[in-house]
Design an enzyme around this catalytic site. Structure first.
Site, short mmCIF file in Angstrom:
data_model
loop_
_atom_site.label_atom_id
_atom_site.label_comp_id
_atom_site.label_asym_id
_atom_site.label_seq_id
_atom_site.Cartn_x
_atom_site.Cartn_y
_atom_site.Cartn_z
CB THR A 32 7.46 27.09 14.33
OG1 THR A 32 8.76 27.06 13.25
CG2 THR A 32 8.51 27.16 16.01
CE LYS A 80 12.81 25.18 9.76
NZ LYS A 80 11.49 25.70 9.33
CB SER A 97 18.28 28.84 5.45
OG SER A 97 16.79 28.82 4.95
CG ASP A 107 11.68 27.84 12.69
OD1 ASP A 107 11.37 29.09 13.06
OD2 ASP A 107 10.74 27.39 12.03
CD GLU A 113 9.02 24.69 11.54
OE1 GLU A 113 8.94 24.58 12.87
OE2 GLU A 113 8.51 25.36 10.91
N GLY A 114 8.00 21.80 7.18
CA GLY A 114 9.28 22.09 6.53
C GLY A 114 9.53 23.10 6.87
CB ALA A 115 11.96 25.49 5.06
N1 LIG Z 1 -1.96 31.06 16.89
C1 LIG Z 1 -1.02 32.28 17.44
N2 LIG Z 1 -0.52 32.62 18.41
C2 LIG Z 1 0.10 33.40 18.49
N3 LIG Z 1 1.04 33.73 17.87
C3 LIG Z 1 0.90 32.96 16.83
C4 LIG Z 1 0.20 32.57 16.21
N4 LIG Z 1 0.19 31.51 14.75
C5 LIG Z 1 1.94 32.24 14.87
N5 LIG Z 1 2.13 33.23 15.95
C6 LIG Z 1 3.48 34.06 15.73
O1 LIG Z 1 3.11 34.07 14.17
C7 LIG Z 1 4.89 34.29 13.45
C8 LIG Z 1 5.01 33.02 12.86
O2 LIG Z 1 4.66 31.85 13.39
P1 LIG Z 1 5.94 31.15 12.83
O3 LIG Z 1 7.24 31.25 13.53
O4 LIG Z 1 4.46 29.74 13.53
O5 LIG Z 1 5.86 30.77 11.95
P2 LIG Z 1 6.31 29.36 10.73
O6 LIG Z 1 5.29 29.70 9.49
O7 LIG Z 1 7.42 28.43 11.19
O8 LIG Z 1 7.76 30.09 9.67
P3 LIG Z 1 8.48 29.90 8.87
O9 LIG Z 1 7.99 29.71 8.03
O10 LIG Z 1 9.87 31.11 9.26
O11 LIG Z 1 8.88 28.34 9.79
C9 LIG Z 1 5.70 34.01 15.48
O12 LIG Z 1 6.31 34.79 15.78
C10 LIG Z 1 4.62 32.99 15.60
O13 LIG Z 1 4.90 33.18 17.07
MG LIG Z 2 8.70 27.84 11.72
#
Ligand SMILES: Nc1ncnc2c1ncn2[C@@H]1O[C@H](COP(=O)(O)OP(=O)(O)OP(=O)(O)O)[C@@H](O)[C@H]1O
Ligand SMILES: [Mg+2]
Length: 231
Positions: free
Chosen positions: A17, A38, A42, A47, A108-110
């Site tokens: 995300t 997105k 779930s 996101d 964005e996938g999940a």
């Molecule tokens: N480069 C970064 N700097 C600061 N925070 C980050 C960074 N990368 C990830 N995070 C933090 O880590 C956490 C997970 O990131 P994110 O939500 O983007 O993951 P995701 O892969 O989208 O997860 P999901 O599977 O739930 O969709 C969030 O709180 C996000 O703000």
């Molecule tokens: Mg995400």
């Protein structure tokens, strides 16, 4: 053809995300018409809300995220708990309809590449059905090279060739963080490996995009010619 970039990861919580929102905001600032979707959520729509903010009203929350289920588990099971089922064709149709209105589409996938999304499909299947370019996000820590190689190996050859990897710096680097790019580069083209810094516990997209190095990474990640051509 207008490009679709599919943001997947080695795991949930990898930074998908964060990357999708940064790309959306970056493209928008450059005057590119961008959609960020997105399609399946779930256990909350956070996101989709983040992407909604990054798009500044270009799409409604329901257009960004048409399918959402209450249970914080894989969408396939979360949907079944609500006696619902989701088919690949429906998700594909929605994404292609959104694409018509924009120059670039981010999806964005999940979870990760093979996390079950709906009846009989996962992110890999959806990506293939869309002809999308894969962007694989992974936390830059010890063990990530294994997770990335597993994910890359699971891609069909055509997708593997187009795949890009983004290593997300953690708040606290470990002993492997500094050398992971180098190591991965022995198995995967270095030009397709990117790194983003830790942006802080609470960060603003616009502030992150004030940094030249971040802008440079994002622009290198999106094949410039394709984006330029569709402006
Ligand atoms: N480069 C970064 N700097 C600061 N925070 C980050 C960074 N990368 C990830 N995070 C933090 O880590 C956490 C997970 O990131 P994110 O939500 O983007 O993951 P995701 O892969 O989208 O997860 P999901 O599977 O739930 O969709 C969030 O709180 C996000 O703000
Ligand atoms: Mg995400």
């Amino acid at each position: 053809v207008k490009p679709i970039f599919f943001i997947t990861g080695t795991d949930t919580g990898a930074g998908k995300t964060v990357l999708t929102a940064l790309l959306a905001q970056y493209l928008r600032e450059r005057g590119v018409q961008v959609a960020a979707l997105k399609p399946l959520c779930s256990g909350g729509r956070e996101d989709a809300q983040v992407l909604h903010a990054a798009l500044a009203g270009a799409l409604t929350l329901d257009e960004i995220n048409p399918w959402h289920f209450r249970a914080p588990i894989a969408p396939l099971l979360a949907a079944r708990r609500e006696k619902k089922s989701l088919r690949l064709a429906a998700v594909r149709k929605h994404i292609l309809a959104m694409r018509k209105r924009f120059a670039v589409t981010l999806v964005e996938g999940a979870g990760g590449l093979l996390s079950p999304l709906g009846e009989g499909f996962d992110s890999r299947g959806l990506m293939a059905a869309l002809g999308a370019a894969p962007i694989i996000v992974a936390p830059n820590r010890l063990g990530v090279v294994n997770h990335l190689l597993l994910t890359l190996e699971a891609l069909p050859e055509k997708m593997h060739e187009r795949a890009m990897v983004v290593l997300m710096s953690p708040e606290k680097p470990d002993a492997a963080t500094a050398s992971n790019v180098e190591l991965l580069g022995q198995f995967f083209p270095k030009k397709n490996i990117f790194m983003l810094p830790w942006l802080g516990r609470r960060f603003a997209l616009t502030e992150a995009l004030n940094k030249t190095s971040i802008k440079r990474t994002l622009s290198a990640l999106l094949p410039g010619s394709e984006i330029q051509a569709t402006r």
